[in-house]
Scaffold this motif. Structure first.
Motif, mmCIF file in Angstrom:
data_model
loop_
_atom_site.group_PDB
_atom_site.id
_atom_site.type_symbol
_atom_site.label_atom_id
_atom_site.label_comp_id
_atom_site.label_asym_id
_atom_site.label_seq_id
_atom_site.Cartn_x
_atom_site.Cartn_y
_atom_site.Cartn_z
ATOM 1 N N PRO B 269 5.082 -3.433 20.280
ATOM 2 C CA PRO B 269 5.776 -2.931 19.087
ATOM 3 C C PRO B 269 4.896 -3.079 17.837
ATOM 4 O O PRO B 269 3.855 -3.745 17.881
ATOM 5 N N PHE B 270 5.334 -2.435 16.784
ATOM 6 C CA PHE B 270 4.638 -2.551 15.501
ATOM 7 C C PHE B 270 5.443 -3.440 14.563
ATOM 8 O O PHE B 270 6.655 -3.276 14.412
ATOM 9 N N THR B 271 4.773 -4.381 13.919
ATOM 10 C CA THR B 271 5.391 -5.159 12.848
ATOM 11 C C THR B 271 4.519 -5.007 11.610
ATOM 12 O O THR B 271 3.296 -5.162 11.673
ATOM 13 N N SER B 272 5.143 -4.700 10.491
ATOM 14 C CA SER B 272 4.366 -4.506 9.264
ATOM 15 C C SER B 272 3.912 -5.849 8.696
ATOM 16 O O SER B 272 4.573 -6.875 8.885
ATOM 17 N N PHE B 273 2.791 -5.815 7.973
ATOM 18 C CA PHE B 273 2.361 -7.045 7.287
ATOM 19 C C PHE B 273 3.305 -7.395 6.139
ATOM 20 O O PHE B 273 3.441 -8.561 5.772
ATOM 21 N N LYS B 274 3.957 -6.382 5.569
ATOM 22 C CA LYS B 274 4.928 -6.669 4.510
ATOM 23 C C LYS B 274 6.036 -7.587 5.038
ATOM 24 O O LYS B 274 6.470 -8.509 4.351
ATOM 25 N N LYS B 275 6.461 -7.327 6.274
ATOM 26 C CA LYS B 275 7.514 -8.156 6.867
ATOM 27 C C LYS B 275 7.016 -9.585 7.078
ATOM 28 O O LYS B 275 7.727 -10.552 6.774
ATOM 29 N N ILE B 276 5.802 -9.707 7.559
ATOM 30 C CA ILE B 276 5.246 -11.042 7.825
ATOM 31 C C ILE B 276 5.087 -11.822 6.515
ATOM 32 O O ILE B 276 5.502 -12.975 6.391
ATOM 33 N N VAL B 277 4.499 -11.163 5.506
ATOM 34 C CA VAL B 277 4.295 -11.822 4.211
ATOM 35 C C VAL B 277 5.643 -12.220 3.601
ATOM 36 O O VAL B 277 5.798 -13.317 3.062
ATOM 37 N N SER B 278 6.636 -11.323 3.737
ATOM 38 C CA SER B 278 7.956 -11.622 3.174
ATOM 39 C C SER B 278 8.607 -12.797 3.913
ATOM 40 O O SER B 278 9.160 -13.714 3.301
ATOM 41 N N ARG B 279 8.511 -12.769 5.245
ATOM 42 C CA ARG B 279 9.159 -13.803 6.032
ATOM 43 C C ARG B 279 8.547 -15.179 5.760
ATOM 44 O O ARG B 279 9.250 -16.185 5.704
ATOM 45 N N LEU B 280 7.219 -15.180 5.553
ATOM 46 C CA LEU B 280 6.536 -16.452 5.271
ATOM 47 C C LEU B 280 6.647 -16.837 3.797
ATOM 48 O O LEU B 280 6.161 -17.895 3.400
ATOM 49 N N SER B 281 7.245 -15.962 2.974
ATOM 50 C CA SER B 281 7.212 -16.151 1.511
ATOM 51 C C SER B 281 5.793 -16.452 1.053
ATOM 52 O O SER B 281 5.554 -17.312 0.201
ATOM 53 N N SER B 282 4.854 -15.719 1.616
ATOM 54 C CA SER B 282 3.448 -15.960 1.287
ATOM 55 C C SER B 282 3.094 -15.331 -0.053
ATOM 56 O O SER B 282 3.589 -14.262 -0.401
ATOM 57 N N PRO B 283 2.220 -15.971 -0.828
ATOM 58 C CA PRO B 283 1.761 -15.392 -2.099
ATOM 59 C C PRO B 283 0.601 -14.416 -1.938
ATOM 60 O O PRO B 283 0.054 -13.934 -2.938
ATOM 61 N N VAL B 284 0.220 -14.103 -0.707
ATOM 62 C CA VAL B 284 -0.957 -13.253 -0.492
ATOM 63 C C VAL B 284 -0.734 -11.855 -1.089
ATOM 64 O O VAL B 284 0.266 -11.213 -0.803
ATOM 65 N N PRO B 285 -1.668 -11.407 -1.944
ATOM 66 C CA PRO B 285 -1.564 -10.030 -2.445
ATOM 67 C C PRO B 285 -1.840 -9.078 -1.287
ATOM 68 O O PRO B 285 -2.872 -9.169 -0.629
ATOM 69 N N LEU B 286 -0.860 -8.203 -1.056
ATOM 70 C CA LEU B 286 -0.927 -7.304 0.103
ATOM 71 C C LEU B 286 -0.819 -5.866 -0.391
ATOM 72 O O LEU B 286 0.003 -5.559 -1.250
ATOM 73 N N VAL B 287 -1.675 -4.995 0.142
ATOM 74 C CA VAL B 287 -1.489 -3.558 -0.066
ATOM 75 C C VAL B 287 -1.350 -2.938 1.302
ATOM 76 O O VAL B 287 -2.226 -3.103 2.154
ATOM 77 N N SER B 288 -0.227 -2.254 1.533
ATOM 78 C CA SER B 288 -0.089 -1.585 2.825
ATOM 79 C C SER B 288 -0.067 -0.077 2.618
ATOM 80 O O SER B 288 0.570 0.428 1.704
ATOM 81 N N PHE B 289 -0.809 0.602 3.489
ATOM 82 C CA PHE B 289 -1.013 2.041 3.364
ATOM 83 C C PHE B 289 -0.262 2.772 4.475
ATOM 84 O O PHE B 289 -0.289 2.356 5.635
ATOM 85 N N HIS B 290 0.366 3.871 4.081
ATOM 86 C CA HIS B 290 1.002 4.709 5.089
ATOM 87 C C HIS B 290 0.698 6.171 4.728
ATOM 88 O O HIS B 290 0.234 6.464 3.611
ATOM 89 N N SER B 291 0.952 7.065 5.655
ATOM 90 C CA SER B 291 0.499 8.452 5.505
ATOM 91 C C SER B 291 1.433 9.385 6.256
ATOM 92 O O SER B 291 2.043 8.996 7.251
ATOM 93 N N ILE B 292 1.517 10.635 5.788
ATOM 94 C CA ILE B 292 2.259 11.645 6.556
ATOM 95 C C ILE B 292 1.336 12.393 7.513
ATOM 96 O O ILE B 292 1.774 13.287 8.228
ATOM 97 N N SER B 293 0.047 12.050 7.518
ATOM 98 C CA SER B 293 -0.912 12.805 8.328
ATOM 99 C C SER B 293 -0.822 12.466 9.809
ATOM 100 O O SER B 293 -1.252 13.245 10.650
ATOM 101 N N LYS B 294 -0.306 11.284 10.115
ATOM 102 C CA LYS B 294 -0.273 10.837 11.500
ATOM 103 C C LYS B 294 1.183 10.760 11.951
ATOM 104 O O LYS B 294 2.045 11.402 11.369
#
Lengths: 476, 476
Positions: B269-294
């Protein structure tokens, strides 16, 4: 962990300024949201966005060209031609079929330089316009002119002392791109007292000053028709500018996105720099930019345009190709918009009568509005305004009293930004202060578009605001 | 005047490499043109573009989703709803009306960050996917994921020693953007023997080496699902990677454009890094990219996507806004494509049955084809291929004999580029050599997409070519 902070980022980003979507525009959006509240307490009932040349924006006056949108709708869903028989004119059906044969699905990446077939159409358009041939392989379709300008400036800056001659006033894309890519702006001044004319002498002077300061001029930026000035160059001065580029080995960057926004074409026609360079057989490397966002097309949201390189060696064309290939391709909706712009319906085509009616109306409305607005602005105390023969804007000069300047200083604003903020707060009209485009020390201007309907109401508001301002702050 | 020449240009441009549209792809285009000649003399009758994940390309297999295109056609020409009554499903008409109310004309510039209403839809999509909230003001719509990646990398490079951890093999956008913006790639290796897994230890090792060489790691790039590998990270390793970013104060750049291309979602399965960072309440600056091309969308030509920033201070969000405002706005066709991707038809909607049928077919075809191709490639002498659980590609390893390597050297090519060129010349199949993505010294691979129809014919050609190659050059 260390928090992410501004001082750990690319310092060039902080130097970038882009007033067209800056403080005023951001405040205008907040006011627009506030107007939705029941008791908003604002002294106006709508925000008028005169800050940006965005013809199809809500509340503005330029409708899309029906032909362009019909072709686009069919490209999105080709089955429509059969499912809705008779709804699309036959030339639209034929055009969409022709494009589909060449492109396939508009959901696929195209050639990174743009669909070859559309680049050929652009080359034909240039040849018909200028009477000189154009090479489709030296044309790059882009996501609007800005993307191309940024790429070229980035490519031409080979060291931090590389400079570009920029007209003052200018469209701030140029200084913004130079700041981002760490080159030097070399300002040269346009002559307001002579309808914002460009003079070789003022550019020569700027080159001499820059060279003395250790800056190496690499390119000359010309915006024709002018932005924000609306001025049009005549062929004689264009020839001198090309010679000047030869003499100083400058790349000529010709921003010609307003080439079809001409209000008095018989006295102020447009001639492309490609035509001048071709006629002179000049070796000057020229990049000319065009766009579907302006003109009668006005299709800003599609993000379409092109640039044509002349006198560029093949290895530099290959380098440009490599760079655009990293970004994959320009938007297909923009590319087919370019096709519609360069191949509009012809007399005899089913779509021609409507196309003619729509485009005539757009030209007439813009020309009339520009003239009326310039005349009424010129009648105001302390305001003078060159009556633009082209583009979408006026750039009135406002004389501000010492009292007004002191008040601005107190508020921590440039005097013209202070004027524009008060204008926005009192009338809902959003303009861009001249400090965002550049102006001579101690002079103040603002840019406003001529795209807003209801001149009487709109300019009426401007006039009342200005007269009240003069009452409060006195004349210069 | 001095001619314009390569050595007077930005030296960073010359260091940029982008193999996906490089030598092989350019040659494939030439061959495609040659095929149109009557006596072309080529040993094949079509060119098969397996070099790029371009699902809707001519000759490939993924049709557009009807719902997406119907909404888009109505946005292009809103009168169609009345002119062709009954042709558009009612949920399509309602969707287009809702979008039109928010956007106005799609020929107008939108908010530079993207239409606020669509950003809210994206935020809802993220919240539904992850179970954690998303802030629409921290979401930027883009012209595809690449534009966002390039912007972020440019912003985060504050000096020439700034480095980014890049997986090897990688999608070459990352090294290309680093070369253009003059930062340092810090390669870390994925483990082919363990289904291309990512290990914290290998990243730690890369950080130590880079730091010893005076490079300052600023960000960690993770591609999940992998490109070119198709590998999927499990949550445990994702948590360790977030911790690693905390420890080394790294910005996490999560390229998640293949998140819906899952061939075995129950085991991979796929798990987003946003979910992981949120669940850990991590302060890590995260940029997640998504696209309509795929994904099932496959709308490459629209140029649409988004990035979401988490744990970014407001002043950096404002800086990003300023930078995107210079480019005015992302393409509206791409923005409405994002809306269709994040708000597909729901059970009960008129469009749902067709949407379900279409998307099921796309998932099934891709999963089946990937499995069959991997199995047949693995059966070839000297070839091993991880059976990708996600994305659009396979990345087989090919063992090349000393004789083949010598022949490549003679031709001035990397051995895998030499293999790929011969493959193209003999079969018309265009793949990308592993040297374009990175690989361990002395290993050779190529990437091919799993989008081509007619597996039997297509893989049959590959097999025959490879067997002949082994006959000529022997095994390693």
């Amino acid at each position: 962990m260390r928090q992410l902070s501004l001082d750990a980022l690319n310092p060039a980003f902080q130097k970038v300024q882009y007033a067209v979507r800056g403080e005023l525009a951001i405040k205008a959006e907040l006011l627009r949201d506030k107007l939705k509240e029941k008791d908003h307490g604002l002294p106006f009932d709508k925000v008028i966005s005169s800050n940006i040349g965005n013809p199809q924006q809500k509340g503005l006056d330029q409708p899309p060209i029906t032909f362009t949108r019909q072709v686009a709708a069919l490209m999105e869903w080709p089955d429509l031609a059969k499912l809705a028989p008779g709804v699309f004119p036959e030339d639209v059906v034929a055009r969409a079929k022709e494009l589909s044969n060449e492109i396939g699905s508009i959901g696929a990446y195209s050639h990174s330089q743009g669909v070859p077939f559309i680049r050929k159409s652009v080359a034909n358009f240039i040849q018909e316009r200028d009477g000189f041939p154009a090479n489709p392989n030296h044309i790059f379709l882009t996501g609007g002119a800005s993307a191309g300008v940024s790429l070229l400036i980035n490519m031409l800056i080979d060291n931090p002392q590389a400079g570009f001659l920029i007209p003052i006033p200018q469209y701030p894309l140029y200084t913004a791109s130079l700041a981002q890519h760490q080159g030097q702006p070399i300002p040269y001044y346009l002559d307001e007292s002579n309808d914002w004319s460009t003079s070789v002498a003022s550019i020569e002077e700027a080159i001499a000053e820059a060279t003395a300061a250790g800056i190496v001029p690499k390119g000359l930026v010309i915006i024709n028709p002018g932005n924000p000035t609306g001025a049009l160059l005549n062929e004689k001065i264009q020839e001198s500018l090309v010679k000047l580029c030869e003499q100083h080995s400058l790349v000529l960057l010709a921003d010609e996105v307003y080439q079809s926004n001409l209000h008095r074409p018989s006295t102020h026609p447009f001639t492309s720099f490609k035509k001048i360079v071709s006629r002179l057989s000049s070796p000057v490397p020229l990049v000319s930019f065009h766009s579907i966002s302006k003109g009668v097309s006005g299709e800003c949201g599609r993000r379409g345009g092109y640039f044509e390189c002349a006198n560029f060696p093949e290895d530099i064309i290959a380098l440009l190709y490599k760079m655009v290939s990293v970004g994959l391709c320009p938007p297909l909706a923009g590319q087919i918009g370019v096709d519609s712009m360069v191949r509009p319906p012809k007399p005899g085509d089913a779509s021609y009568p409507l196309w003619k009616k729509e485009t005539d109306a757009i030209h007439a409305a813009l020309a009339e509005r520009t003239g009326v607005m310039a005349a009424r602005l010129n009648a105001l105390p302390g305001v003078s305004c060159v009556d633009s023969p082209g583009a979408l804007y006026l750039y009135p000069r406002i004389r501000l009293s010492e009292k007004a300047r002191a008040k601005a200083l107190e508020a921590g604003k440039e005097p013209d930004a202070f004027y524009a903020l008060e204008l926005l707060d009192e009338t809902g009209i959003c303009v861009v202060p001249g400090s965002g485009f550049g102006q001579k020390e101690g002079e103040w201007h603002y840019r406003l578009t001529c795209l807003c309907p209801g001149v009487d109401e709109y300019v009426g508001k401007l006039e009342r605001f200005h007269l009240k301002w003069v009452e409060n702050y006195g004349e210069e």
